[in-house]
Structures are given as structure tokens and as C-alpha cells.
Scaffold this motif. Structure first.
Motif, PDB file in Angstrom:
ATOM      1  N   ILE A   6      30.210 -10.255  44.179  1.00 29.79           N
ATOM      2  CA  ILE A   6      31.245  -9.722  45.080  1.00 29.79           C
ATOM      3  C   ILE A   6      31.267  -8.196  44.994  1.00 29.79           C
ATOM      4  O   ILE A   6      31.287  -7.495  46.020  1.00 29.79           O
ATOM      5  N   LYS A   7      31.250  -7.687  43.759  1.00 34.84           N
ATOM      6  CA  LYS A   7      31.255  -6.231  43.571  1.00 34.84           C
ATOM      7  C   LYS A   7      29.997  -5.593  44.158  1.00 34.84           C
ATOM      8  O   LYS A   7      30.057  -4.532  44.776  1.00 34.84           O
ATOM      9  N   TYR A   8      28.876  -6.263  43.959  1.00 35.22           N
ATOM     10  CA  TYR A   8      27.607  -5.741  44.478  1.00 35.22           C
ATOM     11  C   TYR A   8      27.629  -5.661  46.002  1.00 35.22           C
ATOM     12  O   TYR A   8      27.151  -4.692  46.600  1.00 35.22           O
ATOM     13  N   SER A   9      28.188  -6.688  46.628  1.00 40.49           N
ATOM     14  CA  SER A   9      28.228  -6.691  48.096  1.00 40.49           C
ATOM     15  C   SER A   9      29.132  -5.594  48.655  1.00 40.49           C
ATOM     16  O   SER A   9      28.978  -5.183  49.813  1.00 40.49           O
ATOM     17  N   LEU A  10      30.053  -5.090  47.851  1.00 34.61           N
ATOM     18  CA  LEU A  10      30.949  -4.026  48.305  1.00 34.61           C
ATOM     19  C   LEU A  10      30.298  -2.642  48.221  1.00 34.61           C
ATOM     20  O   LEU A  10      30.820  -1.679  48.792  1.00 34.61           O
ATOM     21  N   LEU A  11      29.178  -2.536  47.549  1.00 35.07           N
ATOM     22  CA  LEU A  11      28.518  -1.241  47.386  1.00 35.07           C
ATOM     23  C   LEU A  11      27.741  -0.845  48.637  1.00 35.07           C
ATOM     24  O   LEU A  11      27.320  -1.694  49.418  1.00 35.07           O
ATOM     25  N   ASP A  12      27.536   0.474  48.777  1.00 37.77           N
ATOM     26  CA  ASP A  12      26.703   0.953  49.874  1.00 37.77           C
ATOM     27  C   ASP A  12      25.221   0.820  49.489  1.00 37.77           C
ATOM     28  O   ASP A  12      24.890   0.477  48.343  1.00 37.77           O
ATOM     29  N   LYS A  13      24.354   1.094  50.421  1.00 38.26           N
ATOM     30  CA  LYS A  13      22.915   0.894  50.230  1.00 38.26           C
ATOM     31  C   LYS A  13      22.374   1.720  49.059  1.00 38.26           C
ATOM     32  O   LYS A  13      21.576   1.234  48.251  1.00 38.26           O
ATOM     33  N   THR A  14      22.796   2.962  48.944  1.00 35.12           N
ATOM     34  CA  THR A  14      22.322   3.845  47.876  1.00 35.12           C
ATOM     35  C   THR A  14      22.759   3.341  46.507  1.00 35.12           C
ATOM     36  O   THR A  14      21.978   3.323  45.551  1.00 35.12           O
TER      37      THR A  14
END
Length: 74
Positions: A6-14
Motif C-alpha cells: 500500500i505504501k509503495y503504491s502511494l509513492l511517485d515513480k522516482t
């Protein structure tokens, strides 16, 4: 694990790229440590001395000579 995804999916591409690079770094460090440990183990095994047939023959000969001694009686 769902927390991480869930946390990973909230991150931007960079940021995702940075996380992936960090995970790759941790995995490579772990495998490098295993390889180093294995190489040290192999060095230890290869440095173990072995006895030749001549070395063993010397022990057998000395054993035979020892058995030939007569016991002193009092």
C-alpha cells in the motif's frame, strides 16, 4: 506485506525507483556475504593437512616396534 505494498503504491515513480535500487543493493550485499563466507570455508578446507602413505607407514612401524618391547618383571 500488504502494508508495504500500500505504501509503495502511494509513492511517485522516482521514489519507487529508489526503493527498488535499495532493495537490489541489500540483496546484492547479502549474496556477496554468502559468497565470501563460502570462499573462506573452502580456503579452510583446502588448508587441512593430509597424511601420505609414508606418514601412516611411520606410525605403523613405530606401533610394531612398541609392541615388540618386552615387559620388565620385578
Amino acid at each position: 506485506m500488504t502494508d508495504i505494498s500500500i505504501k509503495y503504491s502511494l509513492l511517485d515513480k522516482t521514489s519507487k525507483k529508489e526503493i527498488n535500487d535499495f532493495i537490489d543493493f541489500l540483496l546484492s550485499r547479502k549474496s556477496a556475504h554468502k559468497d565470501t563466507h563460502l570462499m573462506e570455508y573452502k580456503k579452510k578446507i583446502l588448508s587441512v593437512s593430509t597424511w601420505s602413505d609414508d606418514d601412516i607407514k611411520a606410525f605403523k612401524d613405530n606401533g610394531n616396534l612398541f609392541n615388540q618391547w618386552s615387559v620388565e618383571t620385578w
